[in-house]
Each structure stands twice: as C-alpha cells, then as structure tokens.
Design a protein around this motif. Structure first.
Motif, PDB file in Angstrom:
ATOM      1  N   ILE A   6       0.852  -1.188   0.000  1.00 13.97           N
ATOM      2  CA  ILE A   6       0.000   0.000   0.000  1.00 13.97           C
ATOM      3  C   ILE A   6       0.890   1.240   0.000  1.00 13.97           C
ATOM      4  CG2 ILE A   6      -1.896   1.205   1.143  1.00 13.97           C
ATOM      5  CD1 ILE A   6      -2.495  -1.406   2.653  1.00 13.97           C
ATOM      6  N   PRO A   7       0.778   2.115  -1.010  1.00 17.47           N
ATOM      7  CA  PRO A   7       1.607   3.334  -1.047  1.00 17.47           C
ATOM      8  C   PRO A   7       1.255   4.259   0.115  1.00 17.47           C
ATOM      9  CG  PRO A   7       0.503   2.935  -3.157  1.00 17.47           C
ATOM     10  CD  PRO A   7      -0.123   2.017  -2.171  1.00 17.47           C
ATOM     11  N   TYR A   8       2.276   4.905   0.654  1.00 14.85           N
ATOM     12  CA  TYR A   8       2.024   5.821   1.762  1.00 14.85           C
ATOM     13  C   TYR A   8       3.126   6.858   1.855  1.00 14.85           C
ATOM     14  CZ  TYR A   8       5.643   3.953   4.939  1.00 14.85           C
ATOM     15  OH  TYR A   8       6.828   3.598   5.522  1.00 14.85           O
ATOM     16  N   VAL A   9       2.818   7.943   2.559  1.00 12.96           N
ATOM     17  CA  VAL A   9       3.801   8.931   2.981  1.00 12.96           C
ATOM     18  C   VAL A   9       3.782   8.926   4.498  1.00 12.96           C
ATOM     19  CG1 VAL A   9       4.479  11.357   2.952  1.00 12.96           C
ATOM     20  CG2 VAL A   9       3.419  10.342   0.920  1.00 12.96           C
ATOM     21  N   PHE A  10       4.932   8.799   5.091  1.00  7.17           N
ATOM     22  CA  PHE A  10       5.039   8.750   6.551  1.00  7.17           C
ATOM     23  C   PHE A  10       5.465  10.124   7.034  1.00  7.17           C
ATOM     24  CE2 PHE A  10       7.005   6.922  10.541  1.00  7.17           C
ATOM     25  CZ  PHE A  10       5.819   6.405  11.043  1.00  7.17           C
ATOM     26  N   MET A  11       4.648  10.752   7.885  1.00  7.51           N
ATOM     27  CA  MET A  11       4.906  12.130   8.265  1.00  7.51           C
ATOM     28  C   MET A  11       4.728  12.356   9.759  1.00  7.51           C
ATOM     29  SD  MET A  11       3.319  14.469   5.219  1.00  7.51           S
ATOM     30  CE  MET A  11       4.284  15.848   5.855  1.00  7.51           C
ATOM     31  N   ARG A  12       5.482  13.332  10.250  1.00  8.75           N
ATOM     32  CA  ARG A  12       5.165  13.919  11.542  1.00  8.75           C
ATOM     33  C   ARG A  12       4.254  15.113  11.285  1.00  8.75           C
ATOM     34  NH1 ARG A  12       6.398  18.446  13.843  1.00  8.75           N
ATOM     35  NH2 ARG A  12       8.199  18.884  12.537  1.00  8.75           N
ATOM     36  N   GLY A  13       3.145  15.128  11.971  1.00  8.55           N
ATOM     37  CA  GLY A  13       2.252  16.275  11.930  1.00  8.55           C
ATOM     38  C   GLY A  13       2.122  16.810  13.336  1.00  8.55           C
ATOM     39  N   GLY A  14       2.623  18.028  13.596  1.00 12.77           N
ATOM     40  CA  GLY A  14       2.606  18.556  14.954  1.00 12.77           C
ATOM     41  C   GLY A  14       3.369  17.659  15.894  1.00 12.77           C
ATOM     42  N   GLY A  96      -6.004  17.165  15.160  1.00 11.80           N
ATOM     43  CA  GLY A  96      -5.452  18.397  14.620  1.00 11.80           C
ATOM     44  C   GLY A  96      -3.963  18.351  14.395  1.00 11.80           C
ATOM     45  N   ASN A  97      -3.238  17.551  15.198  1.00  9.68           N
ATOM     46  CA  ASN A  97      -1.803  17.442  14.958  1.00  9.68           C
ATOM     47  C   ASN A  97      -1.526  16.714  13.645  1.00  9.68           C
ATOM     48  OD1 ASN A  97      -0.052  18.700  17.004  1.00  9.68           O
ATOM     49  ND2 ASN A  97      -1.260  17.480  18.429  1.00  9.68           N
ATOM     50  N   ILE A  98      -2.170  15.576  13.438  1.00 18.73           N
ATOM     51  CA  ILE A  98      -2.005  14.878  12.167  1.00 18.73           C
ATOM     52  C   ILE A  98      -2.489  15.765  11.021  1.00 18.73           C
ATOM     53  CG2 ILE A  98      -2.908  12.956  10.777  1.00 18.73           C
ATOM     54  CD1 ILE A  98      -0.657  12.076  12.557  1.00 18.73           C
ATOM     55  N   LEU A  99      -3.536  16.553  11.265  1.00 12.53           N
ATOM     56  CA  LEU A  99      -4.028  17.475  10.242  1.00 12.53           C
ATOM     57  C   LEU A  99      -2.950  18.480   9.834  1.00 12.53           C
ATOM     58  CD1 LEU A  99      -7.534  19.012  10.076  1.00 12.53           C
ATOM     59  CD2 LEU A  99      -5.573  20.477   9.717  1.00 12.53           C
ATOM     60  N   SER A 100      -2.020  18.777  10.755  1.00 10.21           N
ATOM     61  CA  SER A 100      -0.936  19.712  10.440  1.00 10.21           C
ATOM     62  C   SER A 100      -0.117  19.254   9.237  1.00 10.21           C
ATOM     63  CB  SER A 100      -0.013  19.881  11.656  1.00 10.21           C
ATOM     64  OG  SER A 100      -0.723  20.278  12.796  1.00 10.21           O
ATOM     65  N   GLY A 101      -0.096  17.943   9.007  1.00  8.28           N
ATOM     66  CA  GLY A 101       0.665  17.413   7.876  1.00  8.28           C
ATOM     67  C   GLY A 101      -0.153  17.177   6.634  1.00  8.28           C
ATOM     68  N   VAL A 102      -1.460  17.423   6.692  1.00 11.37           N
ATOM     69  CA  VAL A 102      -2.330  17.103   5.554  1.00 11.37           C
ATOM     70  C   VAL A 102      -2.003  17.966   4.337  1.00 11.37           C
ATOM     71  CG1 VAL A 102      -4.714  17.221   4.706  1.00 11.37           C
ATOM     72  CG2 VAL A 102      -4.211  16.118   6.898  1.00 11.37           C
ATOM     73  N   GLY A 103      -1.770  19.262   4.550  1.00 13.66           N
ATOM     74  CA  GLY A 103      -1.454  20.127   3.416  1.00 13.66           C
ATOM     75  C   GLY A 103      -0.215  19.668   2.676  1.00 13.66           C
ATOM     76  N   ALA A 104       0.853  19.400   3.434  1.00 13.15           N
ATOM     77  CA  ALA A 104       2.098  18.932   2.816  1.00 13.15           C
ATOM     78  C   ALA A 104       1.916  17.571   2.156  1.00 13.15           C
ATOM     79  CB  ALA A 104       3.209  18.872   3.862  1.00 13.15           C
ATOM     80  N   ALA A 105       1.187  16.661   2.831  1.00  8.99           N
ATOM     81  CA  ALA A 105       0.960  15.334   2.255  1.00  8.99           C
ATOM     82  C   ALA A 105       0.155  15.429   0.968  1.00  8.99           C
ATOM     83  CB  ALA A 105       0.248  14.441   3.268  1.00  8.99           C
ATOM     84  N   ALA A 106      -0.828  16.329   0.930  1.00  4.34           N
ATOM     85  CA  ALA A 106      -1.628  16.509  -0.281  1.00  4.34           C
ATOM     86  C   ALA A 106      -0.757  17.000  -1.434  1.00  4.34           C
ATOM     87  CB  ALA A 106      -2.764  17.491  -0.006  1.00  4.34           C
ATOM     88  N   LEU A 107       0.202  17.867  -1.127  1.00  4.23           N
ATOM     89  CA  LEU A 107       1.151  18.318  -2.152  1.00  4.23           C
ATOM     90  C   LEU A 107       2.064  17.176  -2.576  1.00  4.23           C
ATOM     91  CD1 LEU A 107       1.921  21.762  -0.549  1.00  4.23           C
ATOM     92  CD2 LEU A 107       1.146  21.478  -2.908  1.00  4.23           C
ATOM     93  N   GLU A 108       2.544  16.404  -1.620  1.00  2.60           N
ATOM     94  CA  GLU A 108       3.415  15.262  -1.927  1.00  2.60           C
ATOM     95  C   GLU A 108       2.692  14.263  -2.836  1.00  2.60           C
ATOM     96  OE1 GLU A 108       6.527  14.656  -1.202  1.00  2.60           O
ATOM     97  OE2 GLU A 108       7.076  15.814   0.575  1.00  2.60           O
ATOM     98  N   MET A 109       1.388  14.054  -2.599  1.00  2.00           N
ATOM     99  CA  MET A 109       0.613  13.081  -3.360  1.00  2.00           C
ATOM    100  C   MET A 109       0.080  13.629  -4.679  1.00  2.00           C
ATOM    101  SD  MET A 109      -1.678  11.395  -0.295  1.00  2.00           S
ATOM    102  CE  MET A 109      -0.954  10.587   1.131  1.00  2.00           C
ATOM    103  N   GLY A 110       0.246  14.925  -4.907  1.00  3.32           N
ATOM    104  CA  GLY A 110      -0.268  15.521  -6.126  1.00  3.32           C
ATOM    105  C   GLY A 110      -1.758  15.799  -6.101  1.00  3.32           C
ATOM    106  N   LEU A 111      -2.353  15.795  -4.903  1.00  6.57           N
ATOM    107  CA  LEU A 111      -3.783  16.102  -4.789  1.00  6.57           C
ATOM    108  C   LEU A 111      -4.048  17.590  -4.969  1.00  6.57           C
ATOM    109  CD1 LEU A 111      -4.713  13.794  -1.772  1.00  6.57           C
ATOM    110  CD2 LEU A 111      -5.391  13.485  -4.157  1.00  6.57           C
ATOM    111  N   VAL A 112      -3.056  18.421  -4.637  1.00  8.06           N
ATOM    112  CA  VAL A 112      -3.122  19.859  -4.888  1.00  8.06           C
ATOM    113  C   VAL A 112      -1.786  20.291  -5.464  1.00  8.06           C
ATOM    114  CG1 VAL A 112      -4.820  20.335  -3.081  1.00  8.06           C
ATOM    115  CG2 VAL A 112      -2.384  20.427  -2.542  1.00  8.06           C
TER     116      VAL A 112
END
Length: 366
Positions: A6-14, A96-112
């Motif tokens: 399963i493809p994934y991006v592993f991130m720290r959010g907050g 909300g902490n995990i949400l802190s990484g959503v913007g960057a993850a969306a960019l990494e995934m090409g969603l935005v």
C-alpha cells in the motif's frame, strides 16, 4: 503474493506521526479498513512490533486523503485512531496534529498543486465536518520543510504550518454545550462538557486532589485518578448524547489549573487512557474555549481577555501552545474560529505491507 503493498507517505504532523494514505488505496468497507489499519500499525503489541506504530497513542494515528467533492474544500481528510494494544480503530474523532501534515501530504501526493511562495489548502475533516484552511510554505513553488518555527514537544525547527479552524462548534454532538449546561456534577466532581473541535469533559485539577502541574509520567502512574476519570468520562459521554463511549477515545478528558508560568491557564489533556505528552490541536481549541467562556469550571483560574481575537496560551507538560480565538459574547459565548501554528515533516515514503489474507488490494473494492 502473500502480502499487499500500500503506497504511503510517513509524516510527523505537529506532535503526532503516522502514515498518510490516499483513501482510494485502502479498503472501502470500514470493517475491512479497520482490519487493514490494525495490521499497518501493528496494534496488539505494546511496541507495535509487527507494524509501523510507535507504541503510543500519538504514533498510532492514520490520515487518509482524497480530492474533495465539497465546493469549499480541496482535500477530504479522513482520520483513524488505532489503539496501541487492543486492536481497535476509532473513526469518530479527528486529530489536529495529524491534520498539520495534511497540506504537505496533499502536495506530496499531487492532490493539490503549489501556488506561489505559500499555498493555501482547504481541508474538510470528514470525521467531524470541520473546515480548516492550512497555509503551507512553498517558496518558489516547491514544498519546504525547513524553517525557524519551534513547537513544544518537537525538537528543532521547521517551516510553519498555519491552521485556521472553522465550523468546529458542536461538530460531534451538534451543540457547544452538549448537556445544555455550563457545569454538571458527576460522581461529586464538577465538570464542563463542551464540543469544540472535539467533545471534551473538563474538570479542575484540584477537584481530584491534583495540582495540575504533574508530568505526564506522574499522571500515568496515578491509577486511582484514571479510574475516577474514566468513570466520569463514561457517564458524561451518555449525558452528551454520545452513547456508550467505553470503547471510544471521545469524549476526551481535560484538567485545568491556574497558570504556573506566564501562560493563560495550565492544562492537562488525556487521550483518554493515557496523558498526552504535550497537547492535541483539537483539544487546545476546546480547552481555550472553556477558559474564555464565563460560567465554566475555568472561572477563577485565569484573567479572561475582554477583546477578540484573544491569544490563549495553554501550559502543558512539554511547554505551551498558543491558540488565537476569534469569539463574541453578545449572546453568551460564540466561537467564530481558532488559529494555531504547527509544523510538519516528511519522514519516509514508499509502501507499507499487510498480509494479503487481510486485504488483497484495490481489486477487493470492486
């Protein structure tokens, strides 16, 4: 093949971390999804030895992203809290902490796509319906993680992620005060039950014979306090219209005390069966609202700001967190929005593997 990749991006959010997935890369059925996430994290062992969890509630969280069909939002953010040992998955709350990484993850995934030196990502929190505007640093149109922003509970510095939360009042229960009262007495303890970003049961630390300045380790070692707290939390959940919450991480529990340092008020936040090592972003909004609202159990613990927006500085075990609260008091207390600054960083990407017997891949969604 005996394993599913399963493809994934592993991130720290907050102050949390975990895998960020495309929702379409995971099972559609929630029961099967829960089984897959339990395998991903390795729930069932205190060290999550057979998965990528970190053995604590702040490192067994999962974000699932997709292009939003909402007219306002760019990205839908679906959150799951996976238990460390009990092989349970809770889809009710958000983080909300995990949400802190959503913007960057969306960019990494090409969603935005990045737009200029700072990219605004409009996020719909699927679990609660909240709207969040995240501002992510993209100098020269490239995602940047380096910066000079520090947050308590995370070593070093990183690029700031500005979050503005809207539509968070009553997201889970439909009401700012789910019991209809500013204060309720449960098992002899006076509490304020409030739903801002996350439903919470909030009490004064001294009601439990605590100072409110105990470390997370000290509180986690106080089994008597946790037993009393959990009994109150379960009864409060029913009063808040949440039903049987014994297997749910919501409502959360919080304690308030007079500030020890230069903060507005001292806080402790529970996840709920362990003490948060710092502070949840959602919990910070609820605790700040409780501190600002006249008539709550916070009365007498702080000097309330009289003008809006107000910066509320919450003291927590690792330091402080600042919440900028836009509110009005024309007819009681009304929260308009809450803003915070967090950081995020990409840690890894690639594929995480689960046994194919649990899920054989996207073809199972057909």
């Amino acid at each position: 093949m005996t394993q599913t990749a399963i493809p994934y991006v592993f991130m720290r959010g907050g102050t949390s971390r975990g895998p960020y997935f495309r929702r379409s890369d995971l099972p559609e059925d929630l029961d099967q999804l829960a089984s897959a996430l339990i395998a991903v994290v390795g729930s069932g062992h205190p060290l999550n030895i057979d998965g990528i969890g970190g053995g604590t509630a702040v490192t067994t969280k999962v974000a699932m992203l997709s292009e939003s069909k909402d007219n306002w939002a760019d990205v839908d953010y679906f959150f799951a809290q996976v238990s460390v040992e009990d092989q349970l998955v809770d889809f009710k709350p958000t983080c909300g902490n995990i949400l802190s990484g959503v913007g960057a993850a969306a960019l990494e995934m090409g969603l935005v796509d990045p737009k200029g030196d700072e990219t605004e990502v409009r996020i719909r929190a699927v679990n609660t319906g909240a709207q969040v505007l995240a501002r992510v640093q993209t100098p020269g149109g490239r995602l940047a993680y380096d910066g000079s922003t520090e947050i308590a509970g995370v070593p070093g510095q990183a690029a700031p992620v500005q979050l503005n939360f809207m539509g968070v009042v009553g997201a889970a229960t439909g009401s700012f005060l789910p019991t209809g009262s500013l204060r309720d007495a449960i098992d002899g303890i006076e509490v304020t039950c409030m739903d801002v970003a996350v439903p919470m049961v909030i009490a004064r630390a001294d009601a439990f014979g605590l100072s409110g300045y105990e470390s997370a380790v000290e509180l986690d070692g106080n089994s008597g306090f946790f037993d009393r707290m959990e009994a109150i939390r379960n009864k409060a959940g029913a009063l808040m219209g949440l039903g049987d919450v014994s297997q749910s991480v919501t409502p959360k529990f919080g304690l308030l005390a007079q500030p020890l340092g230069s903060g507005t008020i001292a806080t402790r936040y529970f996840m709920p069966w362990n003490t948060h090592p710092s502070m949840a972003v959602t919990g910070a909004q609820c605790l700040a609202s409780c501190a600002l609202a006249p008539g709550t159990i916070a009365d007498g613990l702080l000097t309330r700001p009289e003008t809006s927006p107000a910066q509320v500085v919450l003291e927590h075990p690792s330091g402080t967190i600042q919440v900028l609260v836009d509110f009005s008091t024309d007819e009681g207390f009304d929260l308009n929005s809450a803003g915070l600054v967090r950081t995020a960083r990409k840690l890894a990407d690639g594929h995480v593997y689960i046994p194919s017997a649990i899920w054989a891949g996207p073809e199972d969604n057909a």
